[in-house]
Design a protein around this motif. Sequence first.
Motif, mmCIF file in Angstrom:
data_model
loop_
_atom_site.group_PDB
_atom_site.id
_atom_site.type_symbol
_atom_site.label_atom_id
_atom_site.label_comp_id
_atom_site.label_asym_id
_atom_site.label_seq_id
_atom_site.Cartn_x
_atom_site.Cartn_y
_atom_site.Cartn_z
ATOM 1 N N ASP A 110 -12.175 3.199 2.563
ATOM 2 C CA ASP A 110 -12.100 1.813 2.072
ATOM 3 C C ASP A 110 -12.557 0.870 3.184
ATOM 4 O O ASP A 110 -11.810 0.614 4.135
ATOM 5 N N ALA A 112 -12.732 -2.152 3.608
ATOM 6 C CA ALA A 112 -11.970 -3.362 3.950
ATOM 7 C C ALA A 112 -11.225 -3.160 5.263
ATOM 8 O O ALA A 112 -10.881 -4.114 5.947
ATOM 9 N N ALA A 127 -9.608 -8.249 3.490
ATOM 10 C CA ALA A 127 -9.550 -8.489 2.052
ATOM 11 C C ALA A 127 -8.238 -9.214 1.802
ATOM 12 O O ALA A 127 -7.159 -8.646 2.031
ATOM 13 N N GLU A 130 -5.553 -7.698 -0.448
ATOM 14 C CA GLU A 130 -4.962 -6.503 0.150
ATOM 15 C C GLU A 130 -3.711 -6.858 0.940
ATOM 16 O O GLU A 130 -2.696 -6.170 0.892
ATOM 17 N N ASN A 180 -6.987 -5.366 -8.113
ATOM 18 C CA ASN A 180 -7.396 -6.236 -7.010
ATOM 19 C C ASN A 180 -8.530 -5.607 -6.192
ATOM 20 O O ASN A 180 -9.521 -6.268 -5.870
ATOM 21 N N MET A 183 -12.076 -5.734 -7.640
ATOM 22 C CA MET A 183 -12.783 -7.014 -7.605
ATOM 23 C C MET A 183 -13.839 -7.039 -6.506
ATOM 24 O O MET A 183 -14.846 -7.719 -6.602
ATOM 25 N N ASP A 184 -13.563 -6.291 -5.435
ATOM 26 C CA ASP A 184 -14.458 -6.297 -4.284
ATOM 27 C C ASP A 184 -15.082 -4.906 -4.105
ATOM 28 O O ASP A 184 -15.245 -4.427 -2.987
ATOM 29 N N ASN A 187 -18.253 -4.096 -1.755
ATOM 30 C CA ASN A 187 -17.973 -4.305 -0.341
ATOM 31 C C ASN A 187 -17.067 -3.219 0.229
ATOM 32 O O ASN A 187 -17.239 -2.775 1.364
ATOM 33 N N ARG A 188 -16.099 -2.775 -0.581
ATOM 34 C CA ARG A 188 -15.095 -1.848 -0.073
ATOM 35 C C ARG A 188 -15.477 -0.382 -0.254
ATOM 36 O O ARG A 188 -15.250 0.440 0.634
#
Lengths: 229, 51
Positions: A110, A112, A127, A130, A180, A183-184, A187-188
């Motif tokens: 991950d 993030a 994040a 997070e 949650n 949503m990203d 990127n993650r």
Amino acid sequence: VTLLAQPTGQAPSAEVEALVRRGDRLWITGSLVAGLGILGPVGGAMLLHAYRLLRRAQRHGATIRPWAVSIIGAMWLVDVAENVGWAVDFFAHDTELAQTFFSGWGQLFDAAYYKNYNALSAGGPAAAGEKAFEVMMVCFLLPMRLATGIAFLQMKRWGAHFMAVTAWMYFMFWIGYTANMSMDFMNRFGTSLFGVTGWWVYDIGFVAVPFIVIPYLYTADRGVMEAGH
Amino acid sequence: VNPLEELRTLPRVHRVLVLVAFAFLVHKILVGPATVIYILTRFGWGYGLEP
């Protein structure tokens, strides 16, 4: 606490009682140690030794708590102990230890925890959502689940009931957490080595806990839900 | 009764739940150390440290 009854009608000897207490303590401690990262095999060995002690007590006439309860309780406590790692990120994200392992973990699963680690105001993963879930888990759910896991293994009635309550909280936590993080997604997980599949392989053991515990508790017999005091 | 005998006496739903719980217990015990060792061997200590 787990000496519920004697099949022969005789009181267990003091030695057998001591054996059960030792086995019980070791089962709980071993479960907690087993979730502490590199110490996993040490906790596993403690659980095996506790198993041997409890089996010996059982052979000497002690009626111990059902093994199903022991296994469910151990899985629950290992899960709680694994969340201690998150507490390290929450309280000690500036340490070498946290930056080594969280950045490494972020690179693998991950991102993030890798890209811009410690860049936001509260530190840790980059994040924002997070961090909110981290507060929820580390400051509230983790201590509640720790207490209820120990009480459940001690066959206390409030332990089983509070486990049902906190298992539902954990269930809701995972609904929110997975929504949650999605949503990203790019990127993650688009930039981590093992991607979203790797995340599930690693985290399935966490996400599955309420899905095992809730049906178990709601279908367990009265001996589990109403034993103890 | 030993754990296997107890398992046989459980209702089917509980048998499945306990077996799955045991599988995840083992998964949880192994996944932590495996990840730590993998990170240390692949990236080394100090990986990700701020400059």
